[in-house]
Design an enzyme around this catalytic site. Structure first.
Site, PDB file in Angstrom:
ATOM      1  N   ARG A   1       0.818  -1.208   0.000  1.00  0.00           N
ATOM      2  CA  ARG A   1       0.000   0.000   0.000  1.00  0.00           C
ATOM      3  C   ARG A   1       0.853   1.260   0.000  1.00  0.00           C
ATOM      4  O   ARG A   1       0.517   2.254  -0.644  1.00  0.00           O
ATOM      5  CB  ARG A   1      -0.909   0.014   1.239  1.00  0.00           C
ATOM      6  CG  ARG A   1      -1.845   1.216   1.304  1.00  0.00           C
ATOM      7  CD  ARG A   1      -2.818   1.200   0.147  1.00  0.00           C
ATOM      8  NE  ARG A   1      -3.813   2.256   0.278  1.00  0.00           N
ATOM      9  CZ  ARG A   1      -3.650   3.538  -0.052  1.00  0.00           C
ATOM     10  NH1 ARG A   1      -2.492   3.929  -0.530  1.00  0.00           N
ATOM     11  NH2 ARG A   1      -4.616   4.416   0.101  1.00  0.00           N
ATOM     12  N   GLU A   2       1.965   1.223   0.692  1.00  0.00           N
ATOM     13  CA  GLU A   2       2.799   2.415   0.820  1.00  0.00           C
ATOM     14  C   GLU A   2       3.536   2.750  -0.479  1.00  0.00           C
ATOM     15  O   GLU A   2       3.585   3.905  -0.881  1.00  0.00           O
ATOM     16  CB  GLU A   2       3.821   2.237   1.953  1.00  0.00           C
ATOM     17  CG  GLU A   2       3.221   2.260   3.347  1.00  0.00           C
ATOM     18  CD  GLU A   2       2.806   3.667   3.779  1.00  0.00           C
ATOM     19  OE1 GLU A   2       3.120   4.637   3.055  1.00  0.00           O
ATOM     20  OE2 GLU A   2       2.167   3.792   4.839  1.00  0.00           O
ATOM     21  N   SER A   3       4.141   1.768  -1.105  1.00  0.00           N
ATOM     22  CA  SER A   3       5.036   2.062  -2.232  1.00  0.00           C
ATOM     23  C   SER A   3       4.854   1.158  -3.436  1.00  0.00           C
ATOM     24  O   SER A   3       5.511   1.388  -4.453  1.00  0.00           O
ATOM     25  CB  SER A   3       6.492   1.965  -1.768  1.00  0.00           C
ATOM     26  OG  SER A   3       6.825   0.601  -1.504  1.00  0.00           O
TER      27      SER A   3
ATOM     28  N   TYR B   1      -6.887   3.898   3.538  1.00  0.00           N
ATOM     29  CA  TYR B   1      -5.641   3.181   3.805  1.00  0.00           C
ATOM     30  C   TYR B   1      -5.913   1.931   4.634  1.00  0.00           C
ATOM     31  O   TYR B   1      -5.428   0.836   4.314  1.00  0.00           O
ATOM     32  CB  TYR B   1      -4.684   4.118   4.532  1.00  0.00           C
ATOM     33  CG  TYR B   1      -3.334   3.552   4.876  1.00  0.00           C
ATOM     34  CD1 TYR B   1      -2.262   3.680   4.004  1.00  0.00           C
ATOM     35  CD2 TYR B   1      -3.112   2.912   6.096  1.00  0.00           C
ATOM     36  CE1 TYR B   1      -1.012   3.183   4.324  1.00  0.00           C
ATOM     37  CE2 TYR B   1      -1.866   2.415   6.432  1.00  0.00           C
ATOM     38  CZ  TYR B   1      -0.821   2.557   5.540  1.00  0.00           C
ATOM     39  OH  TYR B   1       0.422   2.055   5.869  1.00  0.00           O
TER      40      TYR B   1
END
Length: 653
Positions: free
Chosen positions: A515-517, A618
């Protein structure tokens, strides 16, 4: 959960994925070539040749270049030389290069300095010939100026300059000449000046407003002054002597803008100002609706008692995603499931048919006693691969449905994409760890492909272990069923080892990283977060009690060590509630403490009431990704059963 290695845990998945890929490529497939030693040598020669070109060491450059005639990045050496030599003397070479690489990332890197040169030399005919849209705003103004000098008539001239004028920011000095002539032709009307004032106030450069105000007729310059005032201090609208009534419609535009800002700062003043202004200004129906939408959202976030009143003022036809979300949160906070069910049932099919609204229709039906209707909705929803589908399956006690399928492309398509010049250049830049250049080439490649070839490109990127581009490429065409490519075991051993070390679930760490990168090691955000798990330098300093450089945060082993350690600390602080820890990883620990409910609240209801839309989405995404990774690499089981029964408590501190 046992903490065995990801490598052991994922071995079955790797074998399955490899077999599936081999099956797809087996027809007419040729064995993949052994890594080309010549290419590896050429990479080293290319770096040396590029350095020689930049330093003007021409003899060395030519000697090295002669050994690179078939190397994919050869055009970048030619580009380097053309950027340095006298242009008109090399016009033929420049034009040949621009024609050969028009539209590619190579094009603009030469066209921009070439156009700058032509403009400086007053070579107007050449400039017009070689300009390509969109260019920079400076170049567009230079183009209009050149065309005007070459006989461009008034009407098309005015239309082109209109496009330059309507910006909320200052324009380059290269535009001054055409703007002055445009104004002399009478094209700078009050309407156009007012449009630009609004652009400058709403997201543009507000310091432009005083200048633009001076271009308004004297009797309505007060409008620009008022707009400039409320841009910085929206409370100024409460003063009666600011509303002169000379142009009521424009005053209503200013009031609408200011009220939408003021409600977030001083809700009581905004409410009283609205009550006063609604009586004296001719707000349109659209303006009333947009004010109601903003008031409804802002007052919901502030838990204001009038929030429900403002929600009721927004017609169902006017509900956007943000307003709907806050109406849902308002019903959940009040536990008014009867009104929630009624509202969802009244939504247009295009909105009410979404997974979120079907899930909450089922929940509202279940809570108000209609379990049969709820189970019917849950049963259909549980077939879907998303957060709400997984929650529905958990409520039914059913396994999750991943609905996955392989990327089925022919060998011909795959090899065609592999051999595309932009793909070859992208691959070489990857090997040289020049990822910005690689992405430029890849983005151009995608513009040259159709839907089926996009799938081949995604498969190729996955083969190269360029996972962020494989994921992004599939997203571009809305192809979400290639689960194995979209959720790769990237950095699996590193994430598994680091997770085991700090005692957290590796599938959770994988989900956070995805999810972050999307597994992009050189990722960075506007807030300054860096690397695979998007660690802020300030966070890194706290965790390590030492300064950590950006370069270090882009190293996967450093980033993952910090990210998993931070997750474990958050998890411990929330008594092993990984849902709250996930929210904290995104929004911060103390923010989540502020969001804790006054009384025990079901997890799904609490998630929908998270004030930050980014954090809300998120959390849903990470929970979903964790389930997918668990299914792909662990086996059967629905982790959402924990969420389905979880209660968020008022106090974890």
């Amino acid at each position: 959960m046992k903490k065995q290695s990801f490598i052991i845990r994922y071995s079955r998945y790797i074998a399955t994925a490899t077999f599936a890929l081999a099956t797809v490529l087996s027809v007419n497939a040729k064995p993949q070539a052994v890594p080309d030693e010549r290419l590896a040598e050429q990479r080293e020669l290319f770096v040396k040749a590029e350095y020689a070109a930049k330093r003007g060491r021409l003899a060395e450059y030519r000697q090295l270049r002669a050994q690179l005639t078939d190397y994919p990045l050869l055009p970048y050496l030619e580009l380097e030389r053309l950027q340095q030599v006298g242009y008109l003397a090399n016009e033929k070479r420049v034009l040949t290069f621009l024609q050969q690489y028009e539209g590619t990332p190579l094009d603009w890197q030469l066209r921009r300095p070439w156009l700058d040169y032509l403009a400086g030399q007053k070579e107007e005919e050449r400039f017009i010939r070689d300009f390509r849209y969109p260019g920079t705003l400076t170049h567009r103004c230079q183009l209009i100026s050149a065309e005007r000098n070459q006989g461009l008539e008034n009407e098309p001239f005015i239309k082109k300059v209109d496009g330059v004028w309507l910006h909320g920011f200052s324009v380059p000095t290269a535009c001054d000449g055409i703007l002055n002539e445009w104004a002399e032709l009478g094209a700078r009307t009050t309407k156009k000046v007012w449009q630009r004032i609004k652009l400058a106030a709403d997201g543009g450069n507000a310091t432009l407003i005083p200048y633009l105000t001076g271009l308004m007729p004297d009797n309505i310059q007060y409008l620009g002054e008022l707009f400039h005032k409320v841009r910085y201090s929206p409370a100024a609208i409460h003063s009666d002597n600011r509303w002169l009534g000379r142009d009521p419609k424009r005053e209503a535009e200013i009031a609408t803008y200011a009220l939408k800002k003021l409600i977030w700062r001083e809700e009581s003043l905004a409410l009283s100002s609205y009550d006063k202004l609604i009586k004296r200004l001719p707000f349109s129906a659209e303006q009333r609706e947009t004010i109601a939408e903003e008031f409804a959202v802002a007052l919901s976030l502030k838990d204001h008692p009038e929030a429900r009143i403002w929600h009721q003022r927004v017609p169902l036809t006017g509900l956007d995603e943000r307003t709907l979300q806050w109406r849902l949160a308002s019903y959940l906070k009040d536990r008014d499931f009867a009104s929630l069910r009624q509202t969802i049932s009244s939504l247009p099919a295009a909105i009410g048919g979404g997974a979120q609204w079907r899930y909450w229709l089922a929940r509202a039906s279940e809570i108000t006693g209609n379990e049969l209707a709820a189970n019917e909705i849950y049963t259909e929803l549980a077939k879907e691969r998303n957060y709400y589908g997984f929650m529905a399956a958990a409520r039914l006690g059913q396994p999750v449905n991943l609905e996955r399928e392989p990327v089925d492309v022919s060998v011909v398509e795959l090899e065609s994409v592999r051999n595309h010049p932009s793909a070859r250049r992208a691959y070489e830049f990857i090997q040289l760890e020049r990822f910005v250049d690689a992405r430029r080439e890849w983005n151009h490649l995608l513009t040259q492909l159709d839907g089926s070839e996009h799938k081949a490109a995604a498969l190729l990127a996955s083969e190269w272990e360029w996972h962020d581009q494989a994921i992004w490429t599939l997203a571009q065409i809305g192809y979400f069923d290639a689960v194995s490519i979209r959720f790769p075991m990237a950095y699996g051993e590193l994430l598994s080892s680091a997770s085991d070390k700090v005692g957290i679930d590796p599938s959770w760490a994988m989900a956070i990283t995805r999810r972050e990168s999307a597994f992009r090691a050189d990722a960075y955000s506007s807030a300054g977060a860096r690397g695979l798990m998007q660690i802020l330098p300030s966070t890194a300093r706290r965790l390590k009690n030492d300064n950590i450089s950006y370069r270090q945060l882009h190293r996967p082993e450093v980033n993952v060590e910090l990210g998993t350690y931070y997750l474990s600390r958050l998890n411990n602080r929330f008594d092993n509630n990984h849902l709250l820890a996930t929210a904290s990883y995104n929004a911060g620990y103390y923010k989540v403490l502020d969001w804790l409910p006054d009384s025990p609240t079901p997890a799904d209801e609490w998630i929908e009431q998270i004030p930050y839309y980014e954090t809300r989405d998120y959390v849903k995404a990470v929970m979903t990704y964790q389930q997918i990774y668990f299914m792909l690499h662990e086996g059967q089981g629905n982790l959402f059963e924990r969420l389905e029964s979880m209660m968020i408590q008022p106090d974890y501190d």
